[in-house]
Design a protein around this motif. Structure first.
Motif, PDB file in Angstrom:
ATOM      1  N   ARG A 186      27.681   0.413  29.860  1.00 20.17           N
ATOM      2  CA  ARG A 186      26.715   1.245  30.589  1.00 20.17           C
ATOM      3  C   ARG A 186      25.465   0.441  30.959  1.00 20.17           C
ATOM      4  NH1 ARG A 186      27.757   6.788  30.241  1.00 20.17           N
ATOM      5  NH2 ARG A 186      29.406   7.359  28.738  1.00 20.17           N
ATOM      6  N   ALA A 187      24.940  -0.313  29.994  1.00 18.27           N
ATOM      7  CA  ALA A 187      23.731  -1.094  30.258  1.00 18.27           C
ATOM      8  C   ALA A 187      23.983  -2.163  31.315  1.00 18.27           C
ATOM      9  CB  ALA A 187      23.236  -1.727  28.957  1.00 18.27           C
ATOM     10  N   ALA A 188      25.126  -2.851  31.218  1.00 18.37           N
ATOM     11  CA  ALA A 188      25.443  -3.894  32.198  1.00 18.37           C
ATOM     12  C   ALA A 188      25.635  -3.298  33.587  1.00 18.37           C
ATOM     13  CB  ALA A 188      26.695  -4.645  31.765  1.00 18.37           C
ATOM     14  N   THR A 189      26.276  -2.142  33.679  1.00 18.87           N
ATOM     15  CA  THR A 189      26.483  -1.505  34.980  1.00 18.87           C
ATOM     16  C   THR A 189      25.159  -1.073  35.593  1.00 18.87           C
ATOM     17  OG1 THR A 189      28.648  -0.709  34.242  1.00 18.87           O
ATOM     18  CG2 THR A 189      27.702   0.336  36.174  1.00 18.87           C
ATOM     19  N   ALA A 190      24.271  -0.476  34.791  1.00 19.19           N
ATOM     20  CA  ALA A 190      22.968  -0.050  35.315  1.00 19.19           C
ATOM     21  C   ALA A 190      22.168  -1.247  35.818  1.00 19.19           C
ATOM     22  CB  ALA A 190      22.194   0.698  34.221  1.00 19.19           C
ATOM     23  N   ARG A 191      22.173  -2.358  35.070  1.00 20.74           N
ATOM     24  CA  ARG A 191      21.445  -3.556  35.515  1.00 20.74           C
ATOM     25  C   ARG A 191      22.067  -4.133  36.782  1.00 20.74           C
ATOM     26  NH1 ARG A 191      21.273  -4.603  29.792  1.00 20.74           N
ATOM     27  NH2 ARG A 191      23.134  -5.932  29.986  1.00 20.74           N
ATOM     28  N   SER A 192      23.382  -4.048  36.895  1.00 14.76           N
ATOM     29  CA  SER A 192      24.061  -4.581  38.087  1.00 14.76           C
ATOM     30  C   SER A 192      23.668  -3.794  39.334  1.00 14.76           C
ATOM     31  CB  SER A 192      25.570  -4.528  37.889  1.00 14.76           C
ATOM     32  OG  SER A 192      25.969  -5.310  36.793  1.00 14.76           O
ATOM     33  N   PHE A 193      23.613  -2.469  39.245  1.00 14.13           N
ATOM     34  CA  PHE A 193      23.206  -1.660  40.397  1.00 14.13           C
ATOM     35  C   PHE A 193      21.745  -1.926  40.752  1.00 14.13           C
ATOM     36  CE2 PHE A 193      27.194   0.356  39.935  1.00 14.13           C
ATOM     37  CZ  PHE A 193      27.412   1.189  41.030  1.00 14.13           C
ATOM     38  N   GLU A 194      20.919  -2.126  39.747  1.00 16.00           N
ATOM     39  CA  GLU A 194      19.505  -2.426  40.009  1.00 16.00           C
ATOM     40  C   GLU A 194      19.351  -3.755  40.738  1.00 16.00           C
ATOM     41  OE1 GLU A 194      15.301  -2.936  37.514  1.00 16.00           O
ATOM     42  OE2 GLU A 194      17.175  -2.423  36.476  1.00 16.00           O
ATOM     43  N   ARG A 195      20.064  -4.780  40.268  1.00 18.66           N
ATOM     44  CA  ARG A 195      20.008  -6.084  40.930  1.00 18.66           C
ATOM     45  C   ARG A 195      20.595  -6.020  42.334  1.00 18.66           C
ATOM     46  NH1 ARG A 195      22.665 -10.568  37.232  1.00 18.66           N
ATOM     47  NH2 ARG A 195      22.317 -11.696  39.204  1.00 18.66           N
ATOM     48  N   MET A 196      21.676  -5.265  42.492  1.00 18.41           N
ATOM     49  CA  MET A 196      22.293  -5.163  43.808  1.00 18.41           C
ATOM     50  C   MET A 196      21.361  -4.457  44.785  1.00 18.41           C
ATOM     51  SD  MET A 196      25.188  -6.095  45.214  1.00 18.41           S
ATOM     52  CE  MET A 196      24.430  -6.503  46.793  1.00 18.41           C
ATOM     53  N   ASP A 197      20.630  -3.465  44.315  1.00 20.80           N
ATOM     54  CA  ASP A 197      19.679  -2.765  45.178  1.00 20.80           C
ATOM     55  C   ASP A 197      18.550  -3.695  45.596  1.00 20.80           C
ATOM     56  OD1 ASP A 197      18.600  -0.310  46.410  1.00 20.80           O
ATOM     57  OD2 ASP A 197      17.041  -0.489  44.873  1.00 20.80           O
ATOM     58  N   GLU A 198      18.033  -4.495  44.661  1.00 23.30           N
ATOM     59  CA  GLU A 198      16.983  -5.455  45.011  1.00 23.30           C
ATOM     60  C   GLU A 198      17.476  -6.462  46.040  1.00 23.30           C
ATOM     61  OE1 GLU A 198      15.900  -7.172  41.318  1.00 23.30           O
ATOM     62  OE2 GLU A 198      14.813  -5.391  40.578  1.00 23.30           O
ATOM     63  N   LEU A 199      18.706  -6.871  45.903  1.00 24.45           N
ATOM     64  CA  LEU A 199      19.268  -7.814  46.873  1.00 24.45           C
ATOM     65  C   LEU A 199      19.456  -7.150  48.235  1.00 24.45           C
ATOM     66  CD1 LEU A 199      20.236 -10.776  46.803  1.00 24.45           C
ATOM     67  CD2 LEU A 199      22.539  -9.930  46.415  1.00 24.45           C
ATOM     68  N   ALA A 200      19.892  -5.889  48.228  1.00 24.84           N
ATOM     69  CA  ALA A 200      20.092  -5.174  49.491  1.00 24.84           C
ATOM     70  C   ALA A 200      18.766  -4.968  50.222  1.00 24.84           C
ATOM     71  CB  ALA A 200      20.776  -3.833  49.228  1.00 24.84           C
ATOM     72  N   ALA A 237      25.568  -9.447  28.105  1.00 20.13           N
ATOM     73  CA  ALA A 237      25.277  -8.289  27.260  1.00 20.13           C
ATOM     74  C   ALA A 237      25.108  -8.743  25.814  1.00 20.13           C
ATOM     75  CB  ALA A 237      26.399  -7.259  27.373  1.00 20.13           C
ATOM     76  N   GLY A 238      23.987  -8.378  25.214  1.00 21.85           N
ATOM     77  CA  GLY A 238      23.679  -8.817  23.857  1.00 21.85           C
ATOM     78  C   GLY A 238      24.161  -7.835  22.807  1.00 21.85           C
ATOM     79  N   VAL A 239      23.617  -8.030  21.621  1.00 24.41           N
ATOM     80  CA  VAL A 239      24.011  -7.192  20.486  1.00 24.41           C
ATOM     81  C   VAL A 239      23.080  -6.001  20.309  1.00 24.41           C
ATOM     82  CG1 VAL A 239      25.075  -9.112  19.279  1.00 24.41           C
ATOM     83  CG2 VAL A 239      22.647  -8.637  18.915  1.00 24.41           C
ATOM     84  N   ALA A 240      22.143  -5.822  21.262  1.00 23.16           N
ATOM     85  CA  ALA A 240      21.228  -4.693  21.140  1.00 23.16           C
ATOM     86  C   ALA A 240      21.967  -3.372  21.264  1.00 23.16           C
ATOM     87  CB  ALA A 240      20.128  -4.790  22.204  1.00 23.16           C
ATOM     88  N   GLU A 241      23.001  -3.370  22.122  1.00 21.54           N
ATOM     89  CA  GLU A 241      23.805  -2.160  22.269  1.00 21.54           C
ATOM     90  C   GLU A 241      24.803  -2.087  21.121  1.00 21.54           C
ATOM     91  OE1 GLU A 241      23.428  -4.397  24.650  1.00 21.54           O
ATOM     92  OE2 GLU A 241      22.053  -3.390  26.015  1.00 21.54           O
ATOM     93  N   ALA A 242      24.973  -0.917  20.570  1.00 18.74           N
ATOM     94  CA  ALA A 242      25.776  -0.767  19.354  1.00 18.74           C
ATOM     95  C   ALA A 242      27.269  -0.892  19.628  1.00 18.74           C
ATOM     96  CB  ALA A 242      25.470   0.580  18.691  1.00 18.74           C
ATOM     97  N   THR A 243      27.756  -0.343  20.723  1.00 18.04           N
ATOM     98  CA  THR A 243      29.197  -0.310  20.990  1.00 18.04           C
ATOM     99  C   THR A 243      29.508  -0.958  22.334  1.00 18.04           C
ATOM    100  OG1 THR A 243      29.065   1.862  22.076  1.00 18.04           O
ATOM    101  CG2 THR A 243      29.383   1.841  19.680  1.00 18.04           C
ATOM    102  N   ASP A 244      30.808  -1.155  22.566  1.00 15.55           N
ATOM    103  CA  ASP A 244      31.236  -1.704  23.852  1.00 15.55           C
ATOM    104  C   ASP A 244      30.854  -0.775  25.000  1.00 15.55           C
ATOM    105  OD1 ASP A 244      32.262  -3.934  22.676  1.00 15.55           O
ATOM    106  OD2 ASP A 244      34.340  -3.206  22.613  1.00 15.55           O
ATOM    107  N   GLU A 245      30.990   0.514  24.790  1.00 10.86           N
ATOM    108  CA  GLU A 245      30.651   1.459  25.850  1.00 10.86           C
ATOM    109  C   GLU A 245      29.167   1.393  26.191  1.00 10.86           C
ATOM    110  OE1 GLU A 245      31.985   5.393  25.129  1.00 10.86           O
ATOM    111  OE2 GLU A 245      34.123   4.844  25.013  1.00 10.86           O
ATOM    112  N   ASP A 246      28.321   1.229  25.193  1.00 14.13           N
ATOM    113  CA  ASP A 246      26.889   1.085  25.462  1.00 14.13           C
ATOM    114  C   ASP A 246      26.613  -0.188  26.252  1.00 14.13           C
ATOM    115  OD1 ASP A 246      26.377   3.431  24.119  1.00 14.13           O
ATOM    116  OD2 ASP A 246      25.948   2.437  22.205  1.00 14.13           O
ATOM    117  N   ARG A 247      27.312  -1.269  25.901  1.00 14.45           N
ATOM    118  CA  ARG A 247      27.131  -2.514  26.643  1.00 14.45           C
ATOM    119  C   ARG A 247      27.606  -2.360  28.083  1.00 14.45           C
ATOM    120  NH1 ARG A 247      28.125  -4.846  21.467  1.00 14.45           N
ATOM    121  NH2 ARG A 247      30.389  -4.677  21.703  1.00 14.45           N
TER     122      ARG A 247
END
Length: 438
Positions: free
Chosen positions: A208-222, A196-206
Motif C-alpha cells: 500500500r505504501a509503495a503504491t501510494a508513493r508511486s502514484f504521487e511520483r507519477m503525478d509529479e512527473l505528469a 520499501a523498508g521495515v517501517a511497515e509491519a506486513t507485506d500488504e502495508d508495504r
C-alpha cells in the motif's frame, strides 16, 4: 629403439647370405612402419616405400648377375620412422562426437547452465500468467488510452512470489500523460517496492505504501510533462506549454497479481472486476464527482461540481481523481484507493478496462462473457485429449498456456466489440487475466 645399420656387401659373402640379410631388413622396415607411423603420414610413407622397392630391385638384379655387377653397390639406409612418437591416446576430457554422447557429468569443462536432460529436470518455477488485451479508439477521433502489461516485473529481494503488473490509463485532453504513465509507472512502482523498508509491519502495508508513493511520483512527473513531449525540469517553454498542457491528465487502474494475492489501485473512473465462482466482484470504485464522499471532499477543497452533461469538476472533468490536470488542483487529486484481496481456488478471471467498456456493459455481463470464452478453452482441450491422448511434459504445458492466452485475447476482443455494438463513444481498452491456472 634400435638403430638399423646396413652392411656393405663384400666379396666373401655369398648371394644366399645377402638375400637372407636383405629379407630380414625388409621385414624390420615393415614392422617399423606399422608400429611407429601415424595415419596422417600415409601418403609420404607410400612414396618412400616405392623408392625402397626400386632400390631393392636394382640390388637383386646386380647380385643375381655376376657379369654386370660385383656386389659393390651401396644400399640406402632406411629412414628411421620409429623416432616419431606415436600420437597420444584420446583423453577423457576431449568432447565426444555426436555418435558417442557422454553424460553431463563426464565432460570436465562443459558448462551446465544451458543443458537440461530428462533424468535431471529443471527446477520448478511459477506458472506463467495467461492474459490478453486490446485497445482501440472506437468512435472517438483521438486515441488517448494506453495499456501496460508487464508480467514478472518485480521479484521481492528477500524471496517470495513474483509480481505481475497490469494497468489501463485513460487519458483526457491529450494522450501524452497516459503514454507517460505507460512508460514510467511500472518502473517507479518497482523502485518503490524495492525501497520499501521495515517501517511497515506486513507485506500488504508495504504494498500500500509503495503504491501510494508511486502514484504521487507519477503525478509529479505528469505535471512537468508538456504536450510536445518534454518531461521534467526546467519546465518546457514551447508555445504548447501553457493551458494546453495544464488541462491534460489520465486515470489509472493498476493491478498487481501474485501467487496468493491481488492488489488493485484505482485513481479515476477506470475499473477492475474479479470473476469468482460465477459472480462479479468489483475491486475498485469509480471516482465520480457526484459520489457523496468525493463531492464533500471537492467542496472542502474549494471546488465546485457542475452538472453539465453529467457531474463534472468545475464543469470540465467527469472524474474527481486523476494524474496530471494542474489546472484543476486541488479539487482533483491523484491519491489512489488501494484494495488487496486473497486469491481463491474459485477465482476465474480479472477484467481491467477503461470507462469506454463499463459505461455500456455491466459487471456481471462482462464477467460472464470472459468466463465463457475461457471455458471454451477447457472444452477444446478436453476434446483434444480424448481424441489424441493427453499431452505430456513441457510440450503439453506450453500448448495449454498458448490456448489460454488465445482465449484471453478473444475474450478481450469480444468485450470490446460488445461495447462498440452498444454505441460506446469513448476509447475502449480491456485486459483479461486468467486466474485459474496460476
Amino acid at each position: 629403439m634400435a638403430d638399423i645399420y646396413v652392411k656393405m656387401v663384400g666379396e666373401d659373402d655369398s648371394p644366399d647370405k645377402c638375400r637372407e640379410a636383405r629379407r630380414r631388413r625388409i621385414e624390420m622396415r615393415r614392422f617399423t612402419v606399422v608400429a611407429g607411423d601415424s595415419p596422417s603420414r600415409a601418403g609420404s610413407l607410400s612414396r618412400s616405400a616405392e623408392r625402397k622397392r626400386e632400390a631393392e630391385a636394382e640390388a637383386d638384379a646386380a647380385e643375381s648377375d655376376p657379369a654386370t655387377g660385383r656386389g659393390e653397390k651401396r644400399s640406402r639406409p632406411a629412414r628411421d620412422d620409429s623416432l616419431t612418437p606415436p600420437p597420444p591416446p584420446p583423453s577423457s576430457a576431449t568432447p565426444s562426437s555426436p555418435s558417442t554422447p557422454t553424460s553431463p557429468g563426464e565432460a570436465s569443462g562443459a558448462p551446465a547452465i544451458a543443458s537440461c536432460s530428462a533424468s535431471s529436470p529443471a527446477p520448478a518455477v511459477e506458472p506463467r500468467l495467461a492474459f490478453g488485451s486490446i485497445s482501440l479508439s472506437g468512435r472517438s477521433r483521438e486515441m488517448e488510452d494506453a495499456v501496460s502489461v508487464q508480467p514478472g516485473f518485480f521479484l521481492p529481494p528477500g524471496g517470495g512470489s513474483m509480481l505481475h503488473f497490469f494497468a489501463v490509463f485513460d487519458g483526457h485532453g491529450g494522450s501524452h500523460v497516459s503514454a507517460l504513465c505507460k512508460e514510467r509507472m511500472h518502473v517507479i512502482l518497482a523502485e518503490e517496492l524495492a525501497a520499501a523498508g521495515v517501517a511497515e509491519a506486513t507485506d500488504e502495508d508495504r504494498w500500500r505504501a509503495a503504491t501510494a508513493r508511486s502514484f504521487e511520483r507519477m503525478d509529479e512527473l505528469a505535471l512537468t510533462a508538456c504536450v510536445c513531449g518534454n518531461v521534467g525540469y526546467p519546465p518546457c517553454r514551447c508555445e504548447r506549454s501553457g493551458i494546453e498542457s495544464d488541462i491534460v491528465g489520465s486515470t489509472a487502474v493498476v493491478a498487481l497479481v501474485s501467487r496468493d494475492r491481488l492488489l488493485v489501485a484505482n485513481c479515476g473512473d477506470s475499473r477492475a472486476v474479479l470473476s469468482r465462482a460465477g459472480r462479479a466482484f468489483p475491486l475498485s470504485s469509480d471516482h465520480k464527482p457526484d459520489r457523496p464522499d468525493e463531492l464533500a471532499r471537492i467542496e472542502a477543497a474549494g471546488g465546485r461540481v457542475i452538472y453539465l452533461n453529467g457531474a463534472r469538476v468545475h464543469g470540465i472533468l467527469a472524474m474527481s481523481r486523476a494524474l496530471g490536470d494542474r489546472y484543476l488542483k486541488p479539487a482533483v487529486i491523484s491519491e489512489p484507493e488501494v484494495r488487496i484481496v486473497q486469491r481463491s481456488a474459485e477465482d476465474e478471471c480479472l477484467i481491467i478496462a477503461s470507462d469506454g467498456l463499463w459505461d455500456v456493459l455491466p459487471n456481471d455481463l462482462a464477467c460472464d462473457v470472459a468466463r465463457r470464452c475461457l471455458e471454451e478453452a477447457d472444452t477444446a482441450k478436453g476434446t483434444e485429449d480424448l481424441g489424441t491422448g493427453a499431452a505430456e511434459g513441457a510440450t503439453g504445458v506450453q500448448e495449454e498456456q498458448q490456448a489460454s492466452e488465445e482465449h484471453c485475447s478473444a475474450a478481450a476482443a469480444l468485450l470490446a466489440r460488445l461495447a462498440l455494438g452498444r454505441k460506446s463513444a469513448d476509447n475502449i481498452s480491456v485486459i483479461v487475466i486468467d486466474l485459474r491456472r496460476s
